[in-house]
Scaffold this active site. Structure first.
Site, PDB file in Angstrom:
ATOM      1  N   ASP A 252       3.494  -8.099  19.076  1.00  0.00           N
ATOM      2  CA  ASP A 252       4.367  -8.578  17.996  1.00  0.00           C
ATOM      3  C   ASP A 252       5.814  -8.165  18.249  1.00  0.00           C
ATOM      4  O   ASP A 252       6.533  -7.749  17.335  1.00  0.00           O
ATOM      5  CB  ASP A 252       3.894  -8.049  16.642  1.00  0.00           C
ATOM      6  CG  ASP A 252       4.478  -8.848  15.476  1.00  0.00           C
ATOM      7  OD1 ASP A 252       4.812 -10.035  15.681  1.00  0.00           O
ATOM      8  OD2 ASP A 252       4.604  -8.284  14.379  1.00  0.00           O
TER       9      ASP A 252
ATOM     10  N   GLU B 155      -8.738  30.277  16.059  1.00  0.00           N
ATOM     11  CA  GLU B 155      -7.971  29.072  15.756  1.00  0.00           C
ATOM     12  C   GLU B 155      -7.614  28.318  17.033  1.00  0.00           C
ATOM     13  O   GLU B 155      -7.701  27.089  17.099  1.00  0.00           O
ATOM     14  CB  GLU B 155      -6.704  29.435  14.992  1.00  0.00           C
ATOM     15  CG  GLU B 155      -6.951  29.833  13.545  1.00  0.00           C
ATOM     16  CD  GLU B 155      -5.685  30.288  12.854  1.00  0.00           C
ATOM     17  OE1 GLU B 155      -5.259  29.617  11.903  1.00  0.00           O
ATOM     18  OE2 GLU B 155      -5.127  31.328  13.252  1.00  0.00           O
TER      19      GLU B 155
ATOM     20  N   GLU C 176      12.100  10.414  42.122  1.00  0.00           N
ATOM     21  CA  GLU C 176      13.397  10.418  41.441  1.00  0.00           C
ATOM     22  C   GLU C 176      14.049  11.792  41.493  1.00  0.00           C
ATOM     23  O   GLU C 176      15.268  11.903  41.703  1.00  0.00           O
ATOM     24  CB  GLU C 176      13.222   9.954  40.000  1.00  0.00           C
ATOM     25  CG  GLU C 176      12.911   8.460  39.885  1.00  0.00           C
ATOM     26  CD  GLU C 176      12.407   8.034  38.525  1.00  0.00           C
ATOM     27  OE1 GLU C 176      12.581   6.858  38.176  1.00  0.00           O
ATOM     28  OE2 GLU C 176      11.828   8.882  37.811  1.00  0.00           O
TER      29      GLU C 176
ATOM     30  N   TYR D  51       0.798  -1.225   0.000  1.00  0.00           N
ATOM     31  CA  TYR D  51       0.000   0.000   0.000  1.00  0.00           C
ATOM     32  C   TYR D  51       0.830   1.275   0.000  1.00  0.00           C
ATOM     33  O   TYR D  51       0.293   2.359   0.084  1.00  0.00           O
ATOM     34  CB  TYR D  51      -0.914   0.017   1.220  1.00  0.00           C
ATOM     35  CG  TYR D  51      -1.860  -1.156   1.266  1.00  0.00           C
ATOM     36  CD1 TYR D  51      -2.674  -1.454   0.185  1.00  0.00           C
ATOM     37  CD2 TYR D  51      -1.929  -1.969   2.391  1.00  0.00           C
ATOM     38  CE1 TYR D  51      -3.537  -2.527   0.217  1.00  0.00           C
ATOM     39  CE2 TYR D  51      -2.790  -3.054   2.434  1.00  0.00           C
ATOM     40  CZ  TYR D  51      -3.594  -3.325   1.348  1.00  0.00           C
ATOM     41  OH  TYR D  51      -4.448  -4.397   1.383  1.00  0.00           O
TER      42      TYR D  51
ATOM     43  N   ASP E  26      -4.580  28.211   8.830  1.00  0.00           N
ATOM     44  CA  ASP E  26      -5.056  28.728   7.537  1.00  0.00           C
ATOM     45  C   ASP E  26      -3.960  29.436   6.746  1.00  0.00           C
ATOM     46  O   ASP E  26      -4.187  29.912   5.643  1.00  0.00           O
ATOM     47  CB  ASP E  26      -6.245  29.663   7.727  1.00  0.00           C
ATOM     48  CG  ASP E  26      -5.907  30.870   8.605  1.00  0.00           C
ATOM     49  OD1 ASP E  26      -4.739  30.969   9.048  1.00  0.00           O
ATOM     50  OD2 ASP E  26      -6.805  31.696   8.851  1.00  0.00           O
TER      51      ASP E  26
END
Length: 586
Positions: A275, A544, A477, A165, A535
Site C-alpha cells: 500500500d 528475570e 562499505e 477503534y 516487576d
C-alpha cells in the site's frame, strides 16, 4: 501544523472495496488480508506469507543465538547458573504465584506462566502475552512493556487523528521530552481483527531503517493497546504536493532516493508493503523537502503488508486502487508490485496528478500519459525511470535497487556526504560489539529515548556510510573507508571462540555512537532500567533475565557472564546504581 498520523488502519467492520480508508481489501478490518487465517493459538497464518513469517522469526532467533555463539536452540537450564536460587514451578516454566494488576490482567514480571495455569486462576490474558517472544530487531529486546504508559509518557489530550477503534496522540518521553506518536487501539472494537493487528506488529518489530517509521514500545491496559512509534510532524507527501505544487527534479530525486532505499530494505527483509502511496509517506518535520536534506520521508502504515517467499505468488487484492499494479488486480503477484506503486508516486510528485484512474476500463486504466506541459521541461532520464517503474511486465520492471543506480537518480539526486569518522566514534564502534547482549540492548533502549536533535549526527553518519542504500553498513562499505582490518574489528561479534561479522543496522549504530557521558543522565537511565525491571522491585534478577521475556533466549554461560560484568556487589542482582555505572562507562 498538520500531523500525518491519520488512522488509515482503523477500518470499520463491514467496509468493503473502497471503504472508509480509501483502500481496497477483500476482507474488512484492521489491515485485514485475504490470505490470513488463524492458527490454534490465535496467531495469524497465511498459506503463502505465513510460512515466510515463520521463517523470518526463525531467522531472528537464529541471529540471536549466533550473537552469543550458541549451536542449539534448547531452553536455558538456569539451574546451572552459579548463584541462582532454586525456584520450582509447573510445567509452564519457573514461576511464582500469579498476581493481578489493578486492571485484572496478569502481572508477570518474574517468569512466564502456562495458559492452563492462567485459566485455573481465572486470569485475563493480555493480548501482548499471546504475541511471540521475539525481540525487536531495532531494540534487541522484547518491546512489550508491562508498565503503565502514563508512567513513561506525557500524553497530550488533543488527538492528531481519530479512527473507528482509537486515536493517535502526541506523547513525550518523560525522561528526555522526545516526542512520539501514540496509537491507542480500543480492544473491544478489534476483537475480530486481533490476528491481523498482531501480524502487523510482528512486521514492524522487524524493521529498523532511517526512512521507515519505527515502533518503540507496546503497552496494554484493560481497554486499550498502545503502540508508541516515531512521530512525523510534517504531514504526508500528498498534502505537501497538493499545497506546494509538484517538485523540481532535484527535490523529486531526493524524495525518490529515500523511498527506494526504504523499499530496498523492506524487500531485503522479505516484507512486501502493498500500500505504498504518497499518503503513507510521512514527513519528519514541517521543513521543506529539498536536495539539501532539511527534511526526510518515512514509510508508514503496514496494515496491508505481508511477509513473502521467493517464487511464491500472492493473490489478495489489497491496497489503494490508484496505485495497484496490473498483476495485483489479476490476483497473481509478488513483491514487485511495490515498484509499480513507487512509479505512481514518482509520476505524482513530478506533475501533481496521479497517472491512473482506477475507474477506467482496459486498456486505458494502465496507460501512462506524458502529454501534460509539465513533462516538456522534464529530463528524458526522469521519464525513462517512470516508464521503467510502471512497466507492465513484472520481469522487466525497474527494482528499487536498480532505481538507486539509475542515471536520473545519480545525476539529480543528492550526493552522499563525506563520512568523517572521528577517533572517538571509531573507538565506540569497535567496543560496542564486544559488549554483552544486555548492555547492547540497554544502550539501544537509551538511544530510542533520545530526541531527534541528539540522534541526528549518528543518522547523518549512518546514511553516509550506507552507500548501497540497503539500510545496513556492511563489511565492504566499512572496508572502503577504514580498511579491512579495522572493518573486521568493528563488525566482529562472537563468543570468544568463533567470530562472525554482522552488518550494522541503524538503531544499533546510533546506540554505538551517541555520547554516553552527555546522554546517559540519571532520568534517562532510570527509564531504561525500568524497561528491564519487569516487576518494579528496583533490581534485575537472573531469573528475570532468563525468563525469555526480556532479551529472548540466553545461554547459561551468557547469563553468568552478564551478571558477572554488571553485579559489582555480588548479590546476584543488578541494581540501578550498577546499571547506570555500566551504561556511562566508556
Amino acid at each position: 501544523m498538520s500531523f500525518a498520523w491519520h488512522c488509515n488502519g482503523f477500518c470499520r467492520p463491514g467496509d468493503s472495496d473502497f471503504g472508509k480508508s480509501g483502500r481496497f481489501s477483500t476482507v474488512s478490518g484492521f489491515g485485514a488480508l485475504e490470505e490470513i487465517g488463524v492458527d490454534s493459538d490465535g496467531q495469524p497464518w497465511d498459506r503463502v506469507a505465513g510460512k515466510a513469517a515463520e521463517e523470518a522469526l526463525q531467522r531472528d532467533e537464529a541471529t540471536s543465538e549466533e550473537d552469543v555463539g550458541l549451536s542449539d536452540t534448547s531452553d536455558t537450564d538456569i539451574s546451572k547458573v552459579k548463584g541462582l536460587p532454586q525456584i520450582r514451578g509447573g510445567e509452564g516454566g519457573y514461576s511464582k504465584s500469579v498476581s493481578l494488576d489493578e486492571d485484572g490482567l496478569a502481572k508477570d514480571g518474574l517468569a512466564y506462566h502456562d495458559r492452563d495455569e492462567l485459566r485455573r486462576n481465572h486470569v485475563r490474558l493480555k493480548v501482548t502475552d499471546t504475541m511471540g517472544a521475539v525481540p525487536s530487531s531495532a531494540l534487541q529486546l522484547i518491546i512489550n512493556n508491562p508498565g503503565k504508559i502514563h508512567d513513561y509518557y506525557n500524553i497530550a489530550k488533543k488527538p492528531l487523528g481519530k479512527g473507528a477503534y482509537g486515536v493517535v496522540t502526541v506523547g513525550h518521553v518523560k525522561a528526555t521530552e522526545a516526542a512520539r506518536a501514540v496509537k491507542s487501539i480500543l480492544k473491544a472494537g478489534m476483537k475480530d481483527h486481533l490476528a491481523a493487528l498482531k501480524y502487523e506488529i510482528e512486521i514492524m518489530k522487524r524493521l529498523d531503517h532511517p526512512y521507515i517509521v519505527m515502533l518503540f514500545e507496546i503497552f496494554e491496559d484493560r481497554d486499550h493497546i498502545y503502540l508508541v512509534m516515531e512521530l512525523c510532524s510534517g504531514g504526508h507527501l500528498q498534502h505537501y504536493v497538493d499545497n506546494r505544487g509538484h517538485l523540481t527534479e532535484a527535490n523529486a530525486a531526493a524524495v525518490m532516493q529515500q523511498v527506494c532505499r526504504a523499499v530496498f530494505y523492506l524487500h531485503r527483509n522479505s516484507v512486501c508493503h502493498r500500500d505504498l502511496k504518497s499518503e503513507n509517506l510521512l514527513l519528519s518535520t514541517i521543513a521543506p523537502l529539498n536536495a539539501a536534506g532539511t527534511n526526510s520521508l518515512k514509510v508508514a502504515d503496514f496494515g496491508m503488508s505481508t511477509f513473502f517467499r521467493p517464487n511464491l505468488m500472492l493473490n489478495a487484492v489489497v491496497g489503494t486502487p490508484s496505485h495497484m499494479a496490473p498483476e495485483v488486480v489479476a490476483r497473481c503477484y509478488n513483491q514487485n508490485c511495490d515498484y509499480w506503486a513507487v512509479g505512481v508516486v514518482m509520476y505524482y510528485i513530478m506533475c501533481g496528478v496521479e497517472p491512473f484512474d482506477p475507474k477506467s476500463s482496459e486498456p486505458k486504466r494502465f496507460t501512462i500519459d506524458f502529454k501534460s506541459l509539465v513533462w516538456v521541461s522534464v529530463s528524458e532520464d526522469a521519464i525513462t525511470l517512470v516508464q521503467g517503474l510502471l512497466c507492465k511486465s513484472v520481469e522487466h520492471r525497474v527494482t528499487a535497487c536498480s532505481a538507486l543506480q539509475h542515471p536520473w537518480m545519480l545525476n539529480h539526486g543528492p550526493k552522499p556526504p563525506e563520512a568523517l569518522l572521528k577517533p572517538e566514534v571509531l573507538d565506540s564502534l569497535c567496543r560496542f560489539r564486544s559488549e554483552n547482549r544486555f548492555k547492547r540492548a540497554s544502550l539501544s533502549v537509551i538511544a530510542s529515548l533520545l530526541d531527534e536533535k541528539v540522534v541526528a549526527p549518528s543518522r547523518k553518519l549512518f546514511m553516509a556510510l550506507d552507500e548501497s542504500g540497503d539500510g545496513l553498513i556492511s563489511f565492504a562499505e566499512l572496508s572502503a573507508k577504514l580498511g579491512e582490518e579495522a572493518a573486521k574489528v568493528i563488525l566482529a561479534r562472537g563468543d570468544g571462540r568463533t567470530v562472525k561479522q554482522k552488518d550494522f543496522a541503524f538503531l544499533e549504530f546510533v546506540a554505538a555512537t551517541f555520547d554516553r557521558r552527555r546522554c546517559c543522565t540519571q532520568d534517562v537511565c532510570k527509564t531504561a532500567f525500568s524497561v528491564f525491571d519487569k516487576d518494579g522491585n528496583g533490581s534485575i534478577s537472573l531469573l528475570e533475565l532468563s525468563s525469555g521475556k526480556m532479551l529472548g533466549k540466553m545461554s547459561a554461560k551468557e547469563l553468568s557472564a552478564t551478571l558477572q560484568a554488571l553485579d559489582k556487589n555480588g548479590d546476584q542482582e543488578i541494581d540501578f546504581k550498577e546499571f547506570m555505572q555500566n551504561m556511562r562507562n566508556v
